[in-house]
Design a protein around this motif. Structure first.
Motif, PDB file in Angstrom:
ATOM      1  N   ALA A 163       0.767  -1.169   0.121  1.00 41.60           N
ATOM      2  CA  ALA A 163       0.064  -0.015   0.022  1.00 41.60           C
ATOM      3  C   ALA A 163       0.718   1.188  -0.003  1.00 41.60           C
ATOM      4  O   ALA A 163       0.241   2.118  -0.465  1.00 41.60           O
ATOM      5  CB  ALA A 163      -0.764   0.055   1.484  1.00 41.60           C
ATOM      6  N   ILE A 169      -5.666   0.747  -4.977  1.00 40.94           N
ATOM      7  CA  ILE A 169      -5.196  -0.883  -5.070  1.00 40.94           C
ATOM      8  C   ILE A 169      -5.009  -1.307  -6.313  1.00 40.94           C
ATOM      9  O   ILE A 169      -4.167  -1.833  -6.734  1.00 40.94           O
ATOM     10  CB  ILE A 169      -6.051  -1.531  -4.279  1.00 40.94           C
ATOM     11  CG1 ILE A 169      -5.651  -3.002  -4.005  1.00 40.94           C
ATOM     12  CG2 ILE A 169      -7.574  -1.500  -4.942  1.00 40.94           C
ATOM     13  CD1 ILE A 169      -6.546  -3.967  -3.045  1.00 40.94           C
ATOM     14  N   VAL A 295       3.313  -9.162   0.269  1.00 39.45           N
ATOM     15  CA  VAL A 295       2.663  -7.523   0.331  1.00 39.45           C
ATOM     16  C   VAL A 295       2.379  -7.125   1.776  1.00 39.45           C
ATOM     17  O   VAL A 295       2.375  -7.910   2.606  1.00 39.45           O
ATOM     18  CB  VAL A 295       0.995  -7.861  -0.638  1.00 39.45           C
ATOM     19  CG1 VAL A 295       1.255  -8.107  -1.963  1.00 39.45           C
ATOM     20  CG2 VAL A 295       0.310  -8.855   0.336  1.00 39.45           C
ATOM     21  N   PRO A 297      -0.414  -4.722   3.499  1.00 44.47           N
ATOM     22  CA  PRO A 297      -1.536  -3.921   3.233  1.00 44.47           C
ATOM     23  C   PRO A 297      -1.748  -2.601   3.689  1.00 44.47           C
ATOM     24  O   PRO A 297      -2.440  -1.756   3.596  1.00 44.47           O
ATOM     25  CB  PRO A 297      -2.743  -4.664   3.534  1.00 44.47           C
ATOM     26  CG  PRO A 297      -1.926  -5.632   4.701  1.00 44.47           C
ATOM     27  CD  PRO A 297      -0.484  -5.691   4.184  1.00 44.47           C
ATOM     28  N   PHE A 305      -5.309  -1.527   2.736  1.00 42.71           N
ATOM     29  CA  PHE A 305      -6.039  -2.113   2.067  1.00 42.71           C
ATOM     30  C   PHE A 305      -6.505  -3.355   2.674  1.00 42.71           C
ATOM     31  O   PHE A 305      -5.852  -4.048   3.823  1.00 42.71           O
ATOM     32  CB  PHE A 305      -5.563  -2.678   0.902  1.00 42.71           C
ATOM     33  CG  PHE A 305      -5.011  -1.687  -0.003  1.00 42.71           C
ATOM     34  CD1 PHE A 305      -6.104  -0.400  -0.348  1.00 42.71           C
ATOM     35  CD2 PHE A 305      -3.694  -1.507  -0.589  1.00 42.71           C
ATOM     36  CE1 PHE A 305      -5.491   0.710  -1.004  1.00 42.71           C
ATOM     37  CE2 PHE A 305      -3.251  -0.369  -1.376  1.00 42.71           C
ATOM     38  CZ  PHE A 305      -4.352   0.592  -1.730  1.00 42.71           C
ATOM     39  N   SER A 307      -6.425  -7.121   3.251  1.00 44.67           N
ATOM     40  CA  SER A 307      -5.005  -8.099   3.126  1.00 44.67           C
ATOM     41  C   SER A 307      -5.286  -9.077   1.966  1.00 44.67           C
ATOM     42  O   SER A 307      -4.582  -9.210   1.020  1.00 44.67           O
ATOM     43  CB  SER A 307      -4.766  -8.608   4.283  1.00 44.67           C
ATOM     44  OG  SER A 307      -3.541  -9.692   4.158  1.00 44.67           O
ATOM     45  N   LEU A 310      -5.874  -7.214  -1.696  1.00 44.78           N
ATOM     46  CA  LEU A 310      -4.502  -6.848  -2.025  1.00 44.78           C
ATOM     47  C   LEU A 310      -3.849  -8.173  -2.565  1.00 44.78           C
ATOM     48  O   LEU A 310      -3.395  -7.845  -3.533  1.00 44.78           O
ATOM     49  CB  LEU A 310      -3.753  -6.063  -1.188  1.00 44.78           C
ATOM     50  CG  LEU A 310      -2.464  -5.639  -1.605  1.00 44.78           C
ATOM     51  CD1 LEU A 310      -2.362  -4.734  -2.780  1.00 44.78           C
ATOM     52  CD2 LEU A 310      -1.557  -4.925  -0.469  1.00 44.78           C
ATOM     53  N   ARG A 313      -5.340  -9.332  -5.642  1.00 44.25           N
ATOM     54  CA  ARG A 313      -5.169  -8.655  -7.033  1.00 44.25           C
ATOM     55  C   ARG A 313      -3.787  -8.712  -7.654  1.00 44.25           C
ATOM     56  O   ARG A 313      -3.503  -8.625  -8.942  1.00 44.25           O
ATOM     57  CB  ARG A 313      -5.603  -6.967  -6.493  1.00 44.25           C
ATOM     58  CG  ARG A 313      -7.013  -6.916  -6.298  1.00 44.25           C
ATOM     59  CD  ARG A 313      -7.807  -6.653  -7.697  1.00 44.25           C
ATOM     60  NE  ARG A 313      -7.579  -5.543  -8.209  1.00 44.25           N
ATOM     61  CZ  ARG A 313      -8.408  -4.099  -8.002  1.00 44.25           C
ATOM     62  NH1 ARG A 313      -9.230  -4.264  -6.970  1.00 44.25           N
ATOM     63  NH2 ARG A 313      -7.969  -3.299  -8.681  1.00 44.25           N
ATOM     64  N   ASP A 324       0.925 -12.461   2.037  1.00 44.54           N
ATOM     65  CA  ASP A 324       0.925 -11.282   3.299  1.00 44.54           C
ATOM     66  C   ASP A 324       1.767 -12.093   4.314  1.00 44.54           C
ATOM     67  O   ASP A 324       1.154 -12.928   5.116  1.00 44.54           O
ATOM     68  CB  ASP A 324      -0.488 -10.957   3.693  1.00 44.54           C
ATOM     69  CG  ASP A 324      -0.210  -9.854   4.616  1.00 44.54           C
ATOM     70  OD1 ASP A 324       0.761  -9.695   5.395  1.00 44.54           O
ATOM     71  OD2 ASP A 324      -1.438  -9.356   4.817  1.00 44.54           O
TER      72      ASP A 324
END
Length: 328
Positions: A163, A169, A295, A297, A305, A307, A310, A313, A324
């Motif tokens: 993020a 996003i 990632v 978030p 975002f 989690s 994100l 995506r 994550d």
């Protein structure tokens, strides 16, 4: 382990921006490798492991090392370590914070890691780890520096995103997809690679008969070679940027534009999109192995975002397995 590290002697963890979870990813890998039988070394290119982010003034995860692991850091950081270690080597070259100290951890704890400042020194350090019975080196990349991920430096890479890149996003996914496209660019064929590997610094025309003509010092000088019908490739042993690519594209000639690897490409996403629709085909001599994406978030600007949204995506956009690390 979420990443298959058994095949590699060195892996770079690099981030697309500050606060995308690069250090969290590194700490996860270090913890997961504890007791695995792998003989691990940890270093960085530049400064990392500080308790407070010097840009956003937010708390940063510290780097924790365990018994038997090897660490390379500068004298200033080694003196402030919160662990017990046996010094294995004192480097001869000075950095802004002293000589590089390589040590083996005897009592676990935390340390700030300041590794070599340039890729040539980093490569030399990694090659020297065999003296200390290391079979896996983890390299923490500095802010937005992808150079440790060059296939001429490390065997593989993990990319951290999140993020901190954007409040949108879809834009985070778009930016991450672009970097992944560069990482996975097509390789040149063996014949062209053999020719390019024999060439030194500069810009070179590769003719249809296999001969090479040097036509410039650098692709950043503003001089663009004319591509005649007898030229099949243009090799740049160095960095390329928007100006060079745009002026080459406007010649409307079918030619391969070859660079050593993706870390030499400083071209915006929009410029690259135009290049993809042109007769110029961007290729690399050496490909990088992307093991996966992580990632974060959360953004230090105060938003976050979902989690899973994100992660999904990013994975759908790039086709690369995405995690994550805060949820592992």
């Amino acid at each position: 382990m979420i990443f298959d590290l058994d095949k590699y002697r060195s892996v770079a963890i690099v981030g697309m921006a500050k606060n995308v979870g690069k250090t969290v990813t590194l700490n996860h890998l270090i913890s997961a490798l504890r007791g695995s039988g792998k003989r691990v070394a940890v270093t960085s290119i530049g400064l990392d492991g500080e308790g407070l982010d010097q840009v956003t003034r937010t708390a940063k995860p510290e780097i924790t090392l365990y018994e038997g692991m090897v660490v390379t850091t500068a004298e200033q950081q080694y003196r402030g370590r919160q662990l017990t270690a046996e010094i294995l080597d004192v480097g001869g070259r000075m950095t802004s914070v002293g000589r590089l100290i390589t040590a083996r951890v005897r009592v676990p704890g935390k340390v700030i890691i300041t590794g070599p400042a340039d890729t040539a020194s980093l490569q030399s350090l990694l090659e020297g780890y065999s003296r200390f019975d290391v079979n896996l080196a983890l390299v923490d990349g500095a802010l937005s520096r992808l150079s440790p991920a060059s296939p001429t430096v490390t065997d593989a890479m993990i990319l951290a995103t999140g993020a901190a890149l954007s409040a949108n996003i879809a834009d985070v996914a778009k930016q991450t997809k672009y970097i992944c496209q560069l990482i996975t660019l097509d390789l040149v064929d063996d014949e062209l690679r053999n020719i390019c590997c024999r060439l030194g610094r500069g810009v070179w025309k590769i003719l249809n008969d296999g001969l090479a003509e040097r036509c410039g010092e650098t692709a950043l000088s503003g001089e663009i070679p004319e591509i005649s019908d007898g030229v099949k490739a243009l090799y740049v042993c160095g960095a390329i940027g928007n100006n060079f690519v745009e002026r080459l594209r406007m010649q409307q000639k079918s030619v391969d534009l070859v660079v050593p690897d993706f870390t030499k490409i400083f071209v915006t996403q929009d410029c690259h999109a135009l290049l993809q629709r042109s007769k110029v085909k961007l290729k690399v001599l050496y490909s990088s192995r992307l093991l996966g994406l992580t990632v974060n978030p959360w953004s230090p600007r105060g938003f976050s975002f979902d989690s899973e949204e994100l992660r999904q995506r990013i994975e759908d956009s790039t086709g690369v397995k995405t995690y994550d690390v805060m949820k592992l």
